[in-house]
Design a protein around this motif. Sequence first.
Motif, PDB file in Angstrom:
ATOM      1  N   ASP A   1       0.834  -1.205   0.000  1.00  0.00           N
ATOM      2  CA  ASP A   1       0.000   0.000   0.000  1.00  0.00           C
ATOM      3  C   ASP A   1       0.865   1.250   0.000  1.00  0.00           C
ATOM      4  OD1 ASP A   1      -2.435  -1.156  -0.170  1.00  0.00           O
ATOM      5  OD2 ASP A   1      -2.893  -1.059   1.969  1.00  0.00           O
ATOM      6  N   ALA A   2       1.916   1.241   0.862  1.00  0.00           N
ATOM      7  CA  ALA A   2       2.780   2.412   0.963  1.00  0.00           C
ATOM      8  C   ALA A   2       3.517   2.665  -0.349  1.00  0.00           C
ATOM      9  CB  ALA A   2       3.775   2.223   2.101  1.00  0.00           C
ATOM     10  N   ILE A   3       4.004   1.573  -0.949  1.00  0.00           N
ATOM     11  CA  ILE A   3       4.723   1.725  -2.229  1.00  0.00           C
ATOM     12  C   ILE A   3       3.794   2.236  -3.322  1.00  0.00           C
ATOM     13  CG2 ILE A   3       5.917   0.440  -4.043  1.00  0.00           C
ATOM     14  CD1 ILE A   3       6.951  -1.442  -1.839  1.00  0.00           C
ATOM     15  N   GLN A   4       2.576   1.648  -3.395  1.00  0.00           N
ATOM     16  CA  GLN A   4       1.629   2.067  -4.429  1.00  0.00           C
ATOM     17  C   GLN A   4       1.189   3.514  -4.231  1.00  0.00           C
ATOM     18  OE1 GLN A   4      -1.609  -0.576  -5.131  1.00  0.00           O
ATOM     19  NE2 GLN A   4      -0.319  -2.375  -5.318  1.00  0.00           N
ATOM     20  N   LEU A   5       1.010   3.924  -2.965  1.00  0.00           N
ATOM     21  CA  LEU A   5       0.623   5.306  -2.701  1.00  0.00           C
ATOM     22  C   LEU A   5       1.714   6.261  -3.158  1.00  0.00           C
ATOM     23  CD1 LEU A   5      -1.402   7.261  -1.483  1.00  0.00           C
ATOM     24  CD2 LEU A   5      -0.267   6.950   0.728  1.00  0.00           C
ATOM     25  N   PHE A   6       2.978   5.873  -2.934  1.00  0.00           N
ATOM     26  CA  PHE A   6       4.105   6.693  -3.379  1.00  0.00           C
ATOM     27  C   PHE A   6       4.071   6.858  -4.900  1.00  0.00           C
ATOM     28  CE2 PHE A   6       8.510   6.772  -4.989  1.00  0.00           C
ATOM     29  CZ  PHE A   6       8.924   7.989  -4.471  1.00  0.00           C
ATOM     30  N   TYR A   7       3.843   5.757  -5.620  1.00  0.00           N
ATOM     31  CA  TYR A   7       3.793   5.840  -7.077  1.00  0.00           C
ATOM     32  C   TYR A   7       2.603   6.671  -7.564  1.00  0.00           C
ATOM     33  CZ  TYR A   7       7.493   2.375  -7.624  1.00  0.00           C
ATOM     34  OH  TYR A   7       8.703   1.736  -7.611  1.00  0.00           O
ATOM     35  N   ARG A   8       1.501   6.602  -6.839  1.00  0.00           N
ATOM     36  CA  ARG A   8       0.341   7.395  -7.244  1.00  0.00           C
ATOM     37  C   ARG A   8       0.591   8.889  -7.028  1.00  0.00           C
ATOM     38  NH1 ARG A   8      -1.683   2.472  -5.977  1.00  0.00           N
ATOM     39  NH2 ARG A   8      -3.292   1.703  -7.404  1.00  0.00           N
ATOM     40  N   LEU A   9       1.286   9.232  -5.952  1.00  0.00           N
ATOM     41  CA  LEU A   9       1.645  10.632  -5.733  1.00  0.00           C
ATOM     42  C   LEU A   9       2.600  11.113  -6.828  1.00  0.00           C
ATOM     43  CD1 LEU A   9       2.102  10.635  -1.850  1.00  0.00           C
ATOM     44  CD2 LEU A   9       0.297  11.781  -3.153  1.00  0.00           C
ATOM     45  N   LEU A  10       3.520  10.230  -7.239  1.00  0.00           N
ATOM     46  CA  LEU A  10       4.401  10.579  -8.356  1.00  0.00           C
ATOM     47  C   LEU A  10       3.589  10.787  -9.633  1.00  0.00           C
ATOM     48  CD1 LEU A  10       7.573   8.294  -8.029  1.00  0.00           C
ATOM     49  CD2 LEU A  10       7.393  10.763  -7.640  1.00  0.00           C
ATOM     50  N   ALA A  11       2.563   9.957  -9.816  1.00  0.00           N
ATOM     51  CA  ALA A  11       1.709  10.098 -11.003  1.00  0.00           C
ATOM     52  C   ALA A  11       1.017  11.452 -11.008  1.00  0.00           C
ATOM     53  CB  ALA A  11       0.686   8.967 -11.044  1.00  0.00           C
ATOM     54  N   VAL A  12       0.556  11.907  -9.825  1.00  0.00           N
ATOM     55  CA  VAL A  12      -0.087  13.223  -9.732  1.00  0.00           C
ATOM     56  C   VAL A  12       0.882  14.319 -10.183  1.00  0.00           C
ATOM     57  CG1 VAL A  12      -1.009  14.939  -8.129  1.00  0.00           C
ATOM     58  CG2 VAL A  12      -1.704  12.549  -7.933  1.00  0.00           C
ATOM     59  N   LEU A  13       2.132  14.242  -9.672  1.00  0.00           N
ATOM     60  CA  LEU A  13       3.132  15.256 -10.031  1.00  0.00           C
ATOM     61  C   LEU A  13       3.458  15.203 -11.522  1.00  0.00           C
ATOM     62  CD1 LEU A  13       5.574  14.921  -6.981  1.00  0.00           C
ATOM     63  CD2 LEU A  13       3.841  16.686  -7.392  1.00  0.00           C
ATOM     64  N   LEU A  14       3.556  13.970 -12.068  1.00  0.00           N
ATOM     65  CA  LEU A  14       3.883  13.819 -13.490  1.00  0.00           C
ATOM     66  C   LEU A  14       2.776  14.388 -14.366  1.00  0.00           C
ATOM     67  CD1 LEU A  14       5.752  12.700 -15.661  1.00  0.00           C
ATOM     68  CD2 LEU A  14       4.550  10.509 -15.475  1.00  0.00           C
ATOM     69  N   ILE A  15       1.523  14.077 -14.014  1.00  0.00           N
ATOM     70  CA  ILE A  15       0.390  14.600 -14.792  1.00  0.00           C
ATOM     71  C   ILE A  15       0.375  16.123 -14.742  1.00  0.00           C
ATOM     72  CG2 ILE A  15      -2.126  14.712 -14.905  1.00  0.00           C
ATOM     73  CD1 ILE A  15      -2.170  11.839 -13.801  1.00  0.00           C
ATOM     74  N   CYS A  16       0.610  16.685 -13.546  1.00  0.00           N
ATOM     75  CA  CYS A  16       0.635  18.140 -13.409  1.00  0.00           C
ATOM     76  C   CYS A  16       1.746  18.752 -14.269  1.00  0.00           C
ATOM     77  CB  CYS A  16       0.827  18.533 -11.943  1.00  0.00           C
ATOM     78  SG  CYS A  16      -0.596  18.207 -10.888  1.00  0.00           S
ATOM     79  N   ALA A  17       2.925  18.118 -14.252  1.00  0.00           N
ATOM     80  CA  ALA A  17       4.050  18.651 -15.020  1.00  0.00           C
ATOM     81  C   ALA A  17       3.753  18.630 -16.520  1.00  0.00           C
ATOM     82  CB  ALA A  17       5.311  17.840 -14.719  1.00  0.00           C
ATOM     83  N   VAL A  18       3.197  17.520 -16.996  1.00  0.00           N
ATOM     84  CA  VAL A  18       2.883  17.402 -18.429  1.00  0.00           C
ATOM     85  C   VAL A  18       1.828  18.426 -18.845  1.00  0.00           C
ATOM     86  CG1 VAL A  18       1.865  15.891 -20.177  1.00  0.00           C
ATOM     87  CG2 VAL A  18       3.537  14.973 -18.559  1.00  0.00           C
ATOM     88  N   LEU A  19       0.765  18.550 -18.038  1.00  0.00           N
ATOM     89  CA  LEU A  19      -0.306  19.486 -18.384  1.00  0.00           C
ATOM     90  C   LEU A  19       0.176  20.935 -18.314  1.00  0.00           C
ATOM     91  CD1 LEU A  19      -3.383  17.820 -16.625  1.00  0.00           C
ATOM     92  CD2 LEU A  19      -2.807  17.852 -19.057  1.00  0.00           C
ATOM     93  N   ALA A  20       1.094  21.223 -17.365  1.00  0.00           N
ATOM     94  CA  ALA A  20       1.621  22.581 -17.256  1.00  0.00           C
ATOM     95  C   ALA A  20       2.425  22.949 -18.502  1.00  0.00           C
ATOM     96  CB  ALA A  20       2.499  22.702 -16.015  1.00  0.00           C
ATOM     97  N   VAL A  21       3.119  21.958 -19.079  1.00  0.00           N
ATOM     98  CA  VAL A  21       3.885  22.211 -20.293  1.00  0.00           C
ATOM     99  C   VAL A  21       2.963  22.377 -21.502  1.00  0.00           C
ATOM    100  CG1 VAL A  21       5.537  21.186 -21.925  1.00  0.00           C
ATOM    101  CG2 VAL A  21       5.943  21.037 -19.456  1.00  0.00           C
TER     102      VAL A  21
END
Length: 325
Positions: A19-39
């Motif tokens: 759960d902890a590992i998957q939550l970490f990856y999901r938080l990374l996904a949020v940051l990645l999506i934000c970065a892509v959309l910001a560009v």
Amino acid sequence: MTDITKEALSPPRSFLSQDAIQLFYRLLAVLLICAVLAVLNDSFLSLGNILNVLRQASLTFFIASGLTLVVLTAGLDLSVGANVALSACVAGTVIHTTGSPVLGILTGLACGGIVGLLNGIMVTALRIPSFIATYGMLWVLNGLTYWYMAGETLHGFPAGFRQIGSGYLFGLPIPVYLLLVFLGIGTLFAQRTIWGQEIYAIGANPVAARLSGIPVTRRLLLVYAVSGTMAGLASIIFLSRLNSAEADIGESLTLPAIAAVLIGGTSLFGGVGTVFGTFIGALILTLVLNGMNLLSVSANWQPLVTGIIVILAVWLDMKTRRRAQ
């Protein structure tokens, strides 16, 4: 406490670490999506758009948070969208008839809770699989709502009531404050209370949970009633936000709620997942939909993308479980 009770109330350690590992990856996904959309779009990082994303994510979260408890028991509630529609129409009628928003809010919450309790009774007393019971309830509620509204639309609610879904407090939408409150309550209930641990135990191993003395029937009634009540809360937010109520208000709400639960890491097989993960799932789903709107992607493609995300989330869940076993 017997050994079997300890086993039932204690989720496997390997799943907690997963759960902890998957939550970490999901938080990374949020940051990645934000970065892509910001560009890709200059408007994405504007304050107005960010507040809009948080407001939309909160609306999905209210429905999905209660649904998370149901899925933790290896159940499913397909009637949440129809429940929102009926509760909103009933609450709107009460507000128009009595002029009391408080009475309307209480009626909407009660209507949602009663529908959830009926779902729980069908699952526990009649032993109907939750998928079938709540799918049937979906059609029952749709029929009741269309009959009740008879093609009419309710609109024009008091300004104070409309602040619940449209107002701001210290620069943040009021639904975001409600999200934080219910996120805290849901997390504490699921992670820090005996009742919450019993819900995990029922989903992980219902036979062991029953043999260990956990009142499985009462806990299942509780989670379905909570899921229905949260749908009733969502109906109040939607009613206030839209300033209108009509029979089809909830038709597009069920799939995003289920998607938020699954994307957030709650397993369809029960016993694994968190309410906070569901919040992250609602945020990811909202960001993707918001990004498609900003990039002018046709509305016809958006359900397809949502469906693909759900399929990927379920596939990842099954793959993770096999690896853990």
